[in-house]
Design an enzyme around this catalytic site. Structure first.
Site, PDB file in Angstrom:
ATOM      1  CE1 TYR A  15     -30.559 -52.914  31.063  1.00 48.55           C
ATOM      2  CE2 TYR A  15     -31.619 -50.984  32.009  1.00 48.55           C
ATOM      3  CZ  TYR A  15     -30.595 -51.549  31.279  1.00 48.55           C
ATOM      4  OH  TYR A  15     -29.625 -50.745  30.742  1.00 48.55           O
ATOM      5  CE1 TYR A 140     -25.184 -50.749  31.369  1.00 42.02           C
ATOM      6  CE2 TYR A 140     -25.010 -48.372  31.230  1.00 42.02           C
ATOM      7  CZ  TYR A 140     -25.608 -49.547  30.843  1.00 42.02           C
ATOM      8  OH  TYR A 140     -26.619 -49.528  29.918  1.00 42.02           O
ATOM      9  CG  ASP A 240     -18.729 -44.327  29.351  1.00 41.21           C
ATOM     10  OD1 ASP A 240     -19.377 -43.266  29.327  1.00 41.21           O
ATOM     11  OD2 ASP A 240     -19.253 -45.458  29.225  1.00 41.21           O
ATOM     12  CE  LYS A 269     -27.268 -42.569  31.345  1.00 42.56           C
ATOM     13  NZ  LYS A 269     -26.271 -43.639  31.285  1.00 42.56           N
TER      14      LYS A 269
HETATM   15  C1  LIG Z   1     -25.964 -44.694  30.342  1.00 40.80           C
HETATM   16  C2  LIG Z   1     -24.575 -45.001  30.081  1.00 40.80           C
HETATM   17  C3  LIG Z   1     -24.155 -45.527  28.835  1.00 40.80           C
HETATM   18  C4  LIG Z   1     -25.127 -45.870  27.748  1.00 40.80           C
HETATM   19  O1  LIG Z   1     -25.800 -44.775  27.241  1.00 40.80           O
HETATM   20  P1  LIG Z   1     -27.207 -44.978  26.491  1.00 40.80           P
HETATM   21  O2  LIG Z   1     -27.564 -43.614  26.013  1.00 40.80           O
HETATM   22  O3  LIG Z   1     -28.154 -45.536  27.495  1.00 40.80           O
HETATM   23  O4  LIG Z   1     -26.959 -45.934  25.376  1.00 40.80           O
HETATM   24  C5  LIG Z   1     -22.803 -45.764  28.661  1.00 40.80           C
HETATM   25  N1  LIG Z   1     -21.901 -45.501  29.629  1.00 40.80           N
HETATM   26  C6  LIG Z   1     -22.267 -44.995  30.825  1.00 40.80           C
HETATM   27  C7  LIG Z   1     -21.216 -44.699  31.835  1.00 40.80           C
HETATM   28  C8  LIG Z   1     -23.606 -44.745  31.092  1.00 40.80           C
HETATM   29  O5  LIG Z   1     -23.966 -44.279  32.298  1.00 40.80           O
END
Ligand SMILES: *Cc1c(COP(=O)(O)O)cnc(C)c1O
Length: 425
Positions: A15, A140, A240, A269
């Site tokens: 970014y 997000y 997610d 993550k």
């Molecule tokens: C970081 C994140 C993503 C994307 O993951 P990347 O490994 O950066 O592509 C998707 N959803 C959530 C909730 C996130 O925090």
């Protein structure tokens, strides 16, 4: 070698512009919750590299697993072949979630893409042409196009990409607060479902904590109500947990604060303890059965580095470390420190809200103009934090010592006082 100069000429940062308009610091090494800069500065890590380094850096058991796997088989294609690290990881994830069918891929955003595609294929397999998704405001879900199309339209600047981005349907996110009333959000959900259910394949959301889109903590009971409504219309629920997963909210997965299970789950993550890039999409057996037994027959996705053995081995080591640690106790302790310390600035004129859950501590400011100033203050004072917009927050490794955690919270408090003194009315 002055690699900062090369960086400045050639490397994009997240970014950012090229060259970067904000400072970039050079890092030499890491250890546990410490970051060593090239200029000899040593910082306490208050970010755990964006939710990922849950055990701190350079964990010995992870290193051992990585080394062992590197010797035997760093990578092999997953088309037509399989290996033990992937199978052990699948079993680990099935045991942790109670779900059944695992798709291993390279990054969180990709796992979200796979989740969206899976939902469309599931509906298609049931002879339903449903090509839209429901998502929450402030969401997000990643930076690739499909993932972006379910992110908050304003936060992720949908307007920049025009018609290239799919148009989805957004509903009000539940009010802030773990115990807060969420009836307004449910009303909005009912309304949108009544109107658009025929087009909606799935509802995608971050359970309990909306991360990068606002660090918003909400009532888990919202999930119970939302799931019931989705079931009524045979709309899948994609949770997610790329950020929240692996203990960040005091539960292994944040949805365990509610009574539901997702149809589709995405994780990433913390999956490899912040060591290698890997994510997963996991579904119920029903979903993989419906797709596999239909005319479609296959899940049409297959990254080159799918189920990379190095990443699988590291993920298995990370899960083992987590399960053998008293992580629940540690995360609760961290939450206590965040609560008691950060609340000290709650009444500042510059502060809008303070909210904490598990290993996540957030100060939301009234104004979004201080991020750079705050970051520089923290680095100056030996703490690595990366505020963005109005959000001044910390996510720490569960292994952090109390002393280091206090260093982070005290520096956050000092930073607010510093802003107050500088920008006093
Ligand atoms: C970081 C994140 C993503 C994307 O993951 P990347 O490994 O950066 O592509 C998707 N959803 C959530 C909730 C996130 O925090």
């Amino acid at each position: 070698m002055n690699y900062l100069e090369i960086d400045n000429n050639h490397l994009w940062h997240p970014y950012n512009s090229l060259p970067s308009k904000t400072p970039i610091w050079a890092v030499k090494k890491t250890k546990k919750s410490k970051i060593y800069f090239e200029d000899a500065k040593v910082l306490v890590d208050g970010m755990s590299s964006w939710w990922s380094a849950i055990h701190g850096y350079n964990n010995k058991r992870i290193y051992k697993a990585l080394k062992k796997q590197a010797k035997t088989m760093p990578h092999i294609m997953f088309g037509g072949l399989t290996h033990e690290p992937a199978s052990i990881l699948a079993k680990n994830l099935v045991n942790l979630t109670g779900l059944n069918s695992v798709f291993l891929c390279d990054s969180g955003s990709v796992s979200v893409e796979v989740a969206l595609k899976t939902a469309i294929l599931y509906q298609k397999a049931k002879s339903k042409e449903k090509f839209k998704f429901l998502a929450l405001e402030n969401a997000y879900h990643g930076d690739t196009l499909g993932a972006m199309s379910v992110c908050d339209p304003k936060n992720s600047m949908h307007s920049l990409y025009g018609d290239y981005l799919s148009k989805n349907i957004f509903v009000k996110s539940p009010n802030l607060g773990f115990d807060s009333d969420f009836s307004e959000a449910i009303e909005d959900l009912k309304e949108k479902l009544t109107k658009y259910h025929q087009d909606i394949a799935a509802f995608i959301l971050e359970p309990v904590v909306q991360g990068a889109g606002g660090m918003r903590i909400y009532n888990p009971k919202y999930l119970n109500e939302a799931k019931k409504l989705c079931e009524k219309y045979d709309i899948l629920m994609i949770l997610d947990e790329i950020a929240t997963g692996f203990g960040h909210t005091k539960k292994m997965f944040a949805y365990e604060h509610s009574d539901i299970k997702p149809d589709i789950l995405t994780i990433g993550k913390g999956l490899t303890g912040g060591t290698l890039t890997m994510a997963a999409m996991i579904t119920s057996k029903n979903i993989s059965d419906v797709i596999s037994n239909s005319e479609i027959g296959v899940l049409m996705h297959g990254p080159t580095f799918m189920a990379n053995p190095l990443a699988c081995s590291v993920a298995n080591a990370s899960i083992e470390i987590l399960l053998n640690s008293s992580w629940e106790k540690k995360v609760s302790k961290i939450e206590n420190v965040f609560q008691t310390k950060l609340n000290k600035v709650k009444n500042s004129d510059l502060v809008k809200d303070v909210r904490c859950i598990g290993a996540i501590g957030v100060i939301e400011l009234e104004n979004d103009i201080y991020a750079k100033e705050l970051q520089e203050f923290c680095v100056e004072n030996g703490v690595w934090l990366r505020p963005f917009g109005r959000l001044f927050y910390s996510i720490v490794a569960y292994t952090i010592s109390e002393k280091k955690l206090l260093k982070i919270t005290n520096t956050m408090i000092e930073a607010i006082k510093y802003l107050e003194s500088k920008h006093a009315k």
